[in-house]
Enzyme design. Structure first.
Site, mmCIF file in Angstrom:
data_model
loop_
_atom_site.group_PDB
_atom_site.id
_atom_site.type_symbol
_atom_site.label_atom_id
_atom_site.label_comp_id
_atom_site.label_asym_id
_atom_site.label_seq_id
_atom_site.Cartn_x
_atom_site.Cartn_y
_atom_site.Cartn_z
ATOM 1 N N THR A 74 33.668 -42.635 8.913
ATOM 2 C CA THR A 74 32.721 -43.094 7.886
ATOM 3 C C THR A 74 32.268 -44.515 8.186
ATOM 4 O O THR A 74 31.070 -44.829 8.155
ATOM 5 C CB THR A 74 33.381 -43.027 6.483
ATOM 6 O OG1 THR A 74 33.709 -41.662 6.223
ATOM 7 C CG2 THR A 74 32.462 -43.553 5.396
ATOM 8 N N SER A 199 36.477 -40.214 16.000
ATOM 9 C CA SER A 199 37.525 -40.233 14.975
ATOM 10 C C SER A 199 38.884 -40.032 15.638
ATOM 11 O O SER A 199 39.015 -39.246 16.571
ATOM 12 C CB SER A 199 37.247 -39.105 13.986
ATOM 13 O OG SER A 199 38.357 -38.907 13.162
ATOM 14 N N THR A 237 41.580 -58.005 10.203
ATOM 15 C CA THR A 237 42.700 -57.713 11.109
ATOM 16 C C THR A 237 42.747 -56.227 11.436
ATOM 17 O O THR A 237 42.624 -55.380 10.549
ATOM 18 C CB THR A 237 44.037 -58.156 10.461
ATOM 19 O OG1 THR A 237 43.919 -59.537 10.133
ATOM 20 C CG2 THR A 237 45.211 -57.938 11.397
ATOM 21 N N CYS A 325 35.827 -32.547 4.478
ATOM 22 C CA CYS A 325 36.345 -33.768 3.864
ATOM 23 C C CYS A 325 35.863 -33.939 2.443
ATOM 24 O O CYS A 325 36.167 -34.922 1.812
ATOM 25 C CB CYS A 325 35.945 -34.970 4.687
ATOM 26 S SG CYS A 325 35.567 -34.578 6.336
HETATM 27 N N1 PMP Z 1 31.690 -37.245 10.240
HETATM 28 C C1 PMP Z 1 32.105 -35.976 10.327
HETATM 29 C C2 PMP Z 1 31.339 -35.035 11.199
HETATM 30 C C3 PMP Z 1 33.254 -35.548 9.644
HETATM 31 O O1 PMP Z 1 33.652 -34.271 9.731
HETATM 32 C C4 PMP Z 1 33.956 -36.474 8.858
HETATM 33 C C5 PMP Z 1 35.190 -36.025 8.087
HETATM 34 N N2 PMP Z 1 36.219 -35.604 8.943
HETATM 35 C C6 PMP Z 1 33.485 -37.799 8.799
HETATM 36 C C7 PMP Z 1 32.346 -38.143 9.495
HETATM 37 C C8 PMP Z 1 34.195 -38.844 7.973
HETATM 38 O O2 PMP Z 1 35.481 -39.061 8.453
HETATM 39 P P1 PMP Z 1 36.463 -40.060 7.709
HETATM 40 O O3 PMP Z 1 36.659 -39.528 6.332
HETATM 41 O O4 PMP Z 1 37.699 -39.995 8.523
HETATM 42 O O5 PMP Z 1 35.875 -41.405 7.694
#
Ligand code: PMP
Length: 402
Positions: A74, A199, A237, A325
């Site tokens: 995100t 990620s 940090t 998510c």
């Molecule tokens: N982009 C995609 C394609 C996702 O599937 C996700 C959730 N796994 C995210 C962004 C956001 O990830 P996160 O909640 O770890 O920030």
């Protein structure tokens, strides 16, 4: 099965033992703040970050100094888009209509600030067309963002061609590769992308850590004010333990990726064929071939995805419904109420847009687990169909029609 059957990698993979080991060892080392370059405890912490950065860069064939650690996908998506358009007051941003909310909700905010948002359409398999992108780009376009693989329906986009179109038109191209890196080989140099979101959790690292690849030509402004960490792009940090685990997971996945993607593809095919043969009234989603290996997604005509998931969970099988998510069983949030924008975009009738199931497999899964799921699923579906008024209606109509 007494053991948990975990088929929800696109939300988060189970942590790889290599990542757990690396974090555990790191936590026993006395380290200081990585920005405290003046003493050895700080320098030791910074060294751990540098080593992890190298491992992340190595997995996607980037240079170490093109990788910037963040708190996850995100934040990487926000840094890519807001960081790039910062200082510009207007222009067009193009995204696909099946992006994650961390892109969709951002562009909604940017639209209220005066940017024009254009949506790249997908076909019934969830695939965008590079020619369509070429036609959408104008002299006002400042940025294009299209995800590499969709977590909900598994489709992999022609990212290299999309980046080429943008390159020819002199427009910066970002891809959210959250669901792709670690699943399929990804090489930023070959793809020609300017920015790419990575990620940690989807490839076996810890949650709450991620990275943004930024090539040397692309200049951003940080979205947070503060320190000079991550060469000024991400003040604050660093989550050193998380970064260490992320690096260890990248190193592990790099050695296993070639074999694993073949193995996962076979497991996915077995699951797909089994479902096709044993479970009636389902429709698969996403591209049948150009999809993440080990990713199988479908919707059922008469039963809700979440009911199916709850029953699977009672049998120790964990999977996802809708966007991995955004499913929120504790409370209803706006995203849940909207249903799946991804399913709507690929043409699934609105009444079924909350009914999808996504099985996403990873390196821990085995053929026995596939057999187990194929064994229990038809029974669960039958029981849920019996409770479904829509199904009762369907049966009645079928009988009336002979
Ligand atoms: N982009 C995609 C394609 C996702 O599937 C996700 C959730 N796994 C995210 C962004 C956001 O990830 P996160 O909640 O770890 O920030």
């Amino acid at each position: 099965m007494s053991k948990m059957v975990y088929f929800d990698r696109v939300a988060t993979a189970l942590m790889a033992k290599e990542a757990v080991k690396a974090i555990t060892e790191f936590l026993q080392v006395p380290v200081g703040n990585p920005s405290a370059h003046i003493h050895s405890a700080g320098i030791t912490a910074a060294k751990y970050i540098d080593e992890a950065r190298h491992k992340v860069a190595d997995l996607v064939n980037a240079k170490d100094n093109e990788i910037y650690f963040t708190s996850g996908a995100t934040e990487s998506n926000n840094l890519a888009i807001k960081g790039y358009i910062s200082g510009k007051n207007e222009g067009e941003i193009i995204i696909s209509e099946i992006e994650h909310y961390s892109i969709l909700d951002q562009v909604r905010t940017l639209s209220s600030l005066g940017f024009e948002i254009k949506f790249l359409k997908v076909d019934r398999f969830g695939m965008v067309n590079p020619d369509d992108l070429g036609k959408l780009i104008t002299s006002k376009t400042v940025l294009v963002s299209v995800m590499m693989a969709n977590p909900e329906i598994g489709t992999i986009q022609p990212v290299k061609e999309l980046a080429k179109v943008c390159g020819h038109k002199g427009v910066v191209f970002h891809t959210d590769a959250t669901s792709a890196v670690g699943y399929i080989p990804v090489d930023v140099t070959e793809l020609g992308v300017n920015m790419m979101t990575i990620s940690s959790q989807v490839l076996g690292g810890p949650m709450g850590t991620g990275a943004l690849y930024i090539d040397k030509k692309t200049i951003l402004k940080p979205i947070f004010d503060g320190g000079n960490q991550e060469r000024g792009y991400r003040p604050g940090t660093e989550n050193v333990a998380g970064i260490v685990g992320f690096g260890a997971a990248c190193e592990m996945i790099k050695t296993r990726l070639a074999n694993e993607s073949v193995r996962l593809k076979e497991l996915g095919n077995k699951l797909w064929q089994g479902l096709e043969n044993k479970v009636e009234h389902i429709e698969f989603t996403g591209h049948p071939k150009l999809r993440l290996p080990g990713h199988v997604s479908f919707w059922h005509k008469f039963i809700e995805g979440e009911s199916l998931l709850l029953h699977l969970n009672l049998k120790n099988v964990m999977a996802a419904s809708g966007s991995s998510c955004s499913s929120n069983l504790k409370g209803i949030d706006e995203h849940d109420l909207r249903g799946s924008h991804v399913l709507t975009a690929v043409g699934v009738p609105e009444e079924y847009c909350t009914g999808s199931i996504t099985f996403s497999l990873d390196y821990c899964n085995t053929v026995d687990e596939i057999i187990y799921v194929l064994d229990i699923l038809p029974g669960i579906v039958e029981r849920l169909e019996e409770m479904s008024p829509v199904y009762a209606d369907y049966i009645k109509k079928r009988e009336q029609n002979g």
